[in-house]
Motif scaffolding. Structure first.
Motif, PDB file in Angstrom:
ATOM      1  N   HIS A 146      -1.537   5.722   7.098  1.00 12.13           N
ATOM      2  CA  HIS A 146      -2.238   6.707   7.917  1.00 12.13           C
ATOM      3  C   HIS A 146      -2.792   6.066   9.189  1.00 12.13           C
ATOM      4  O   HIS A 146      -3.075   6.757  10.169  1.00 12.13           O
ATOM      5  CB  HIS A 146      -3.373   7.364   7.130  1.00 12.13           C
ATOM      6  N   GLY A 147      -2.928   4.741   9.193  1.00 10.88           N
ATOM      7  CA  GLY A 147      -3.429   4.055  10.372  1.00 10.88           C
ATOM      8  C   GLY A 147      -2.357   3.730  11.384  1.00 10.88           C
ATOM      9  O   GLY A 147      -2.625   3.680  12.596  1.00 10.88           O
ATOM     10  N   ASN A 148      -1.110   3.496  10.918  1.00 13.00           N
ATOM     11  CA  ASN A 148      -0.026   3.166  11.850  1.00 13.00           C
ATOM     12  C   ASN A 148       0.913   4.330  12.119  1.00 13.00           C
ATOM     13  O   ASN A 148       1.791   4.234  12.985  1.00 13.00           O
ATOM     14  CB  ASN A 148       0.761   1.937  11.367  1.00 13.00           C
ATOM     15  N   GLY A 149       0.760   5.436  11.378  1.00  8.69           N
ATOM     16  CA  GLY A 149       1.517   6.646  11.656  1.00  8.69           C
ATOM     17  C   GLY A 149       2.923   6.686  11.097  1.00  8.69           C
ATOM     18  O   GLY A 149       3.657   7.651  11.340  1.00  8.69           O
ATOM     19  N   GLU A 162      10.456   7.617  14.722  1.00  3.03           N
ATOM     20  CA  GLU A 162      10.461   6.222  15.139  1.00  3.03           C
ATOM     21  C   GLU A 162       9.070   5.611  15.035  1.00  3.03           C
ATOM     22  O   GLU A 162       8.061   6.265  15.306  1.00  3.03           O
ATOM     23  CB  GLU A 162      10.950   6.101  16.591  1.00  3.03           C
ATOM     24  N   PHE A 163       9.022   4.341  14.641  1.00  5.32           N
ATOM     25  CA  PHE A 163       7.772   3.594  14.632  1.00  5.32           C
ATOM     26  C   PHE A 163       7.275   3.423  16.065  1.00  5.32           C
ATOM     27  O   PHE A 163       8.037   3.117  16.979  1.00  5.32           O
ATOM     28  CB  PHE A 163       8.004   2.227  13.990  1.00  5.32           C
ATOM     29  N   GLY A 176       0.791  -1.226   0.000  1.00  8.41           N
ATOM     30  CA  GLY A 176       0.000   0.000   0.000  1.00  8.41           C
ATOM     31  C   GLY A 176       0.820   1.270   0.000  1.00  8.41           C
ATOM     32  O   GLY A 176       0.265   2.371  -0.153  1.00  8.41           O
ATOM     33  N   ASN A 177       2.153   1.159   0.141  1.00  4.94           N
ATOM     34  CA  ASN A 177       3.066   2.306   0.138  1.00  4.94           C
ATOM     35  C   ASN A 177       4.445   1.723  -0.113  1.00  4.94           C
ATOM     36  O   ASN A 177       5.055   1.146   0.794  1.00  4.94           O
ATOM     37  CB  ASN A 177       2.996   3.046   1.477  1.00  4.94           C
ATOM     38  N   ALA A 178       4.935   1.824  -1.345  1.00  6.93           N
ATOM     39  CA  ALA A 178       6.108   1.063  -1.786  1.00  6.93           C
ATOM     40  C   ALA A 178       7.408   1.725  -1.369  1.00  6.93           C
ATOM     41  O   ALA A 178       8.158   2.255  -2.187  1.00  6.93           O
ATOM     42  CB  ALA A 178       6.069   0.864  -3.300  1.00  6.93           C
ATOM     43  N   ILE A 179       7.671   1.662  -0.082  1.00  9.53           N
ATOM     44  CA  ILE A 179       8.924   2.169   0.460  1.00  9.53           C
ATOM     45  C   ILE A 179       9.189   1.424   1.769  1.00  9.53           C
ATOM     46  O   ILE A 179       8.253   1.029   2.469  1.00  9.53           O
ATOM     47  CB  ILE A 179       8.862   3.702   0.641  1.00  9.53           C
ATOM     48  N   CYS A 180      10.465   1.237   2.102  1.00 12.97           N
ATOM     49  CA  CYS A 180      10.869   0.212   3.077  1.00 12.97           C
ATOM     50  C   CYS A 180      10.170   0.304   4.426  1.00 12.97           C
ATOM     51  O   CYS A 180       9.453  -0.613   4.841  1.00 12.97           O
ATOM     52  CB  CYS A 180      12.377   0.275   3.290  1.00 12.97           C
ATOM     53  N   GLY A 181      10.421   1.387   5.189  1.00 13.15           N
ATOM     54  CA  GLY A 181       9.883   1.485   6.536  1.00 13.15           C
ATOM     55  C   GLY A 181       8.367   1.448   6.588  1.00 13.15           C
ATOM     56  O   GLY A 181       7.779   0.673   7.356  1.00 13.15           O
ATOM     57  N   PRO A 182       7.672   2.269   5.795  1.00 10.49           N
ATOM     58  CA  PRO A 182       6.214   2.223   5.808  1.00 10.49           C
ATOM     59  C   PRO A 182       5.643   0.854   5.462  1.00 10.49           C
ATOM     60  O   PRO A 182       4.641   0.429   6.047  1.00 10.49           O
ATOM     61  CB  PRO A 182       5.830   3.273   4.768  1.00 10.49           C
ATOM     62  N   GLY A 194      17.641  -9.343  11.457  1.00 13.10           N
ATOM     63  CA  GLY A 194      17.960  -8.780  10.152  1.00 13.10           C
ATOM     64  C   GLY A 194      17.508  -7.351  10.032  1.00 13.10           C
ATOM     65  O   GLY A 194      17.598  -6.560  10.970  1.00 13.10           O
ATOM     66  N   LYS A 195      16.995  -6.991   8.869  1.00 15.74           N
ATOM     67  CA  LYS A 195      16.628  -5.598   8.621  1.00 15.74           C
ATOM     68  C   LYS A 195      15.329  -5.247   9.335  1.00 15.74           C
ATOM     69  O   LYS A 195      14.345  -5.971   9.263  1.00 15.74           O
ATOM     70  CB  LYS A 195      16.494  -5.337   7.118  1.00 15.74           C
ATOM     71  N   TRP A 196      15.317  -4.103  10.000  1.00 15.83           N
ATOM     72  CA  TRP A 196      14.160  -3.595  10.732  1.00 15.83           C
ATOM     73  C   TRP A 196      13.700  -2.281  10.121  1.00 15.83           C
ATOM     74  O   TRP A 196      12.580  -2.124   9.691  1.00 15.83           O
ATOM     75  CB  TRP A 196      14.550  -3.416  12.200  1.00 15.83           C
ATOM     76  N   HIS A 197      14.588  -1.294  10.097  1.00 14.59           N
ATOM     77  CA  HIS A 197      14.411  -0.029   9.388  1.00 14.59           C
ATOM     78  C   HIS A 197      13.190   0.751   9.871  1.00 14.59           C
ATOM     79  O   HIS A 197      12.507   1.409   9.088  1.00 14.59           O
ATOM     80  CB  HIS A 197      14.323  -0.262   7.886  1.00 14.59           C
ATOM     81  N   LEU A 198      12.934   0.688  11.178  1.00 15.25           N
ATOM     82  CA  LEU A 198      11.847   1.474  11.768  1.00 15.25           C
ATOM     83  C   LEU A 198      12.360   2.368  12.884  1.00 15.25           C
ATOM     84  O   LEU A 198      11.569   3.006  13.573  1.00 15.25           O
ATOM     85  CB  LEU A 198      10.748   0.536  12.279  1.00 15.25           C
ATOM     86  N   TYR A 199      13.662   2.363  13.097  1.00 14.84           N
ATOM     87  CA  TYR A 199      14.377   3.304  13.972  1.00 14.84           C
ATOM     88  C   TYR A 199      14.124   3.113  15.462  1.00 14.84           C
ATOM     89  O   TYR A 199      14.952   3.499  16.282  1.00 14.84           O
ATOM     90  CB  TYR A 199      14.089   4.753  13.553  1.00 14.84           C
ATOM     91  N   SER A 200      13.017   2.525  15.845  1.00 23.03           N
ATOM     92  CA  SER A 200      12.767   2.217  17.251  1.00 23.03           C
ATOM     93  C   SER A 200      13.273   0.812  17.554  1.00 23.03           C
ATOM     94  O   SER A 200      13.542   0.018  16.645  1.00 23.03           O
ATOM     95  CB  SER A 200      11.269   2.302  17.546  1.00 23.03           C
ATOM     96  N   ASP A 201      13.398   0.486  18.836  1.00 13.01           N
ATOM     97  CA  ASP A 201      13.710  -0.886  19.213  1.00 13.01           C
ATOM     98  C   ASP A 201      12.454  -1.738  19.052  1.00 13.01           C
ATOM     99  O   ASP A 201      11.349  -1.307  19.406  1.00 13.01           O
ATOM    100  CB  ASP A 201      14.187  -0.953  20.666  1.00 13.01           C
ATOM    101  N   PRO A 202      12.593  -2.943  18.502  1.00 11.86           N
ATOM    102  CA  PRO A 202      11.423  -3.800  18.302  1.00 11.86           C
ATOM    103  C   PRO A 202      10.687  -4.098  19.608  1.00 11.86           C
ATOM    104  O   PRO A 202      11.307  -4.327  20.649  1.00 11.86           O
ATOM    105  CB  PRO A 202      12.016  -5.073  17.694  1.00 11.86           C
TER     106      PRO A 202
END
Length: 527
Positions: free
Chosen positions: A98-101, A110-111, A80-86, A133-141
């Motif tokens: 728009h639902g997860n910010g 940060e997510f 629905g949004n072709a870019i890594c983090g989103p 591996g790759k997370w790319h959401l800047y916050s800690d999981p």
């Protein structure tokens, strides 16, 4: 199931569709003592044209193909949004951006891991959860018993000698990223897994993200003289197309760097790694510098370097995926494990003379998606149902017998892929927000139906309409053309319905003021 969590079923009775799904969902819930393990494999920027399970592929991917052969191949899966983090935020939450910010790699911050995610729900239900591996959401999981995520390079990581972040701190590693992620994943399965509990392992690869650096095995077998088929639109003239397409900074000719095409070497390679790198590319680089190529031939040369290194990184990743599949088979885990392979988005492989993603175009927003689950998903099957990454979370939760606490935008795909698939019609919503952004892709949203795609570049007030049957490569904009009036009205109505269904805000999120300034400085530097 709440009505606002259902997909937009195109001109069908929603009551009939909901009833059919409820009956099937209720019959598919798995009892706690038979809950499946879940292995969720995600790559980065993996285009359909580079997965041999889909046919007409530029490369062989035998281990991804194993999953498809033992289960189902989704022929029309999209993000629905072709870019890594989103895209990753959507996977976790089952919600559109728009639902997860989390709208943008560049300025979303940060997510928010405190919101509902499917790993947290599984963890609360007794699953042992891990992401490696790759997370790319800047916050800690959040919601994971174990996590080791790529840290350096703004969480893109490096292909060689990447850093990993975990609760223990930052680890500097030595080796190739696909191998390291796999070794860490197998180590967790082998030594940290609680055999009395089902597990969720999110096994996330960096490959084949830019800048496409093949691993040692691929470098040793590098063939400088091999040639890959060019897309027919590699040298396409974009004059006369929408402003959004003309102004984007994603062309091979203008925006590929020397490191992208291996005319320069990454500075972080160790001596032995650098020696192997030089042995693979030195001759080709010397020949390129000595040649007096025309502008078109330079594009062709860069395309070959780009596509061959892109495909080589996929070969290395696929081999590592095979190691994990072999581990599951050897240890008797394969029969009760639901395995998913997908990518966070597709990628331009020279189409329109471009690389990168972001667009609603087929090659960018369509993703490989294959699943296997013995006894639940018939082997060697495929489906043409329209599905989206908002559907992954509810699918995995239903397979585990875990109920949602809050509604999601997506729905479970199990009724579509079980032994008796249901009839499936829906429309998909797409929305790209990252502008201002370095790649200059205009903000746009749109609707994809069974046959057509309507795209609105709303800050430019430009529209595109594509017929996916007659024009599968998104080359002919039918918007405003004689004879398109009826389908345009219908698609605009469907688009408005989707925006209302998903409660998309009319007011767009804004990037911070300094982000636009930084982008303009980078634009000046590169131009």
């Amino acid at each position: 199931m709440m009505e606002d969590t259902m997909p937009a079923f195109s001109r069908k009775s929603s009551i009939t569709a909901v009833a059919a799904l409820v009956i099937l969902l209720g019959s598919a819930v798995v009892t706690a003592d038979k809950r499946p393990n879940i292995l969720y494999i995600m790559s980065d920027d993996h285009a359909i044209r580079a997965v041999s399970a889909y046919g007409n592929s530029l490369v062989e991917t035998p281990n991804i193909d194993r999953i498809a052969a033992n289960g189902v191949r989704f022929d029309r899966a999209y993000v629905g949004n072709a870019i890594c983090g989103p895209s990753r935020a959507t996977t976790l939450t089952g919600l559109l951006s728009h639902g997860n910010g989390f709208y943008s790699n560049e300025w979303s911050g940060e997510f928010d891991g405190q919101q509902q995610t499917f790993p947290a729900l599984l963890q609360a239900a007794g699953y042992q959860t891990a992401v490696i591996g790759k997370w790319h959401l800047y916050s800690d999981p959040v919601g994971f018993d174990h996590w080791e995520v790529i840290h350096n390079g703004f969480e893109h990581g490096t292909y060689y000698n990447p850093e990993f972040r975990s609760p223990a701190g930052i680890e500097q590693t030595t080796g190739y990223v696909s191998d390291l992620i796999t070794e860490k994943s197998i180590a967790w399965l082998d030594t940290a897994r609680n055999t009395d509990r089902p597990f969720l392992l999110m096994y996330h690869h960096k490959s084949p993200h830019r800048d496409w650096m093949p691993g040692p095995e691929e470098l040793e077998s590098w063939d400088e003289d091999a040639r890959v088929e060019e897309p027919s639109s590699l040298l396409r003239d974009l004059d006369g197309l929408t402003r959004g397409r003309r102004e984007a900074r994603v062309s091979i000719s203008g925006y590929m760097t020397d490191q992208d095409v291996k005319l320069s070497m990454a500075k972080y390679l160790q001596p032995e790694q650098a020696k192997l790198w030089e042995a693979a590319f030195a001759r080709g680089n010397a020949e390129f510098r000595a040649a007096e190529l025309s502008a078109d031939d330079e594009i062709r040369w860069k395309y070959q370097r780009y596509i061959k290194t892109y495909l080589a990184t996929i070969q290395g990743m696929d081999r590592q995926i095979g190691r994990v599949l072999d581990y599951l088979e050897t240890n008797g885990l394969i029969e009760n494990t639901l395995i998913v392979y997908t990518s966070d988005q597709g990628f331009f492989l020279g189409e329109n003379g471009w690389f990168d993603k972001r667009w609603m175009d087929e090659v960018s927003s369509r993703v490989p998606l294959v699943m296997q689950w013995p006894g639940h998903i018939p082997a060697g099957t495929s489906t043409s149902g329209l599905v989206q990454n908002i559907d992954y979370a509810p699918t995995l939760l239903e397979a585990a017998g875990v109920e949602l606490k809050e509604p999601m935008h997506g729905v479970s795909l199990l009724p579509l892929i079980g032994p008796e698939p249901v009839e499936w019609e829906r429309d998909l919503y797409y929305h790209f927000y990252e502008n201002p952004g370095f790649h200059g892709v205009a903000r746009h949203y749109g609707v994809r139906t069974d046959r057509y795609k309507l795209v609105y570049y709303y800050r430019n007030d430009e529209w595109e309409l594509f017929d996916r049957v007659e024009d599968p490569a998104d080359q002919v904009n039918l918007y405003g053309q004689p004879g398109s009036e009826g389908i345009t009205r219908d698609l605009k109505s469907r688009l408005a319905d989707l925006r209302e269904q998903y409660q998309v805000p009319e007011e767009d999120p804004s990037a911070p003021w300094y982000h636009g300034t930084a982008v303009r400085i980078l634009e000046w530097w590169f131009n």
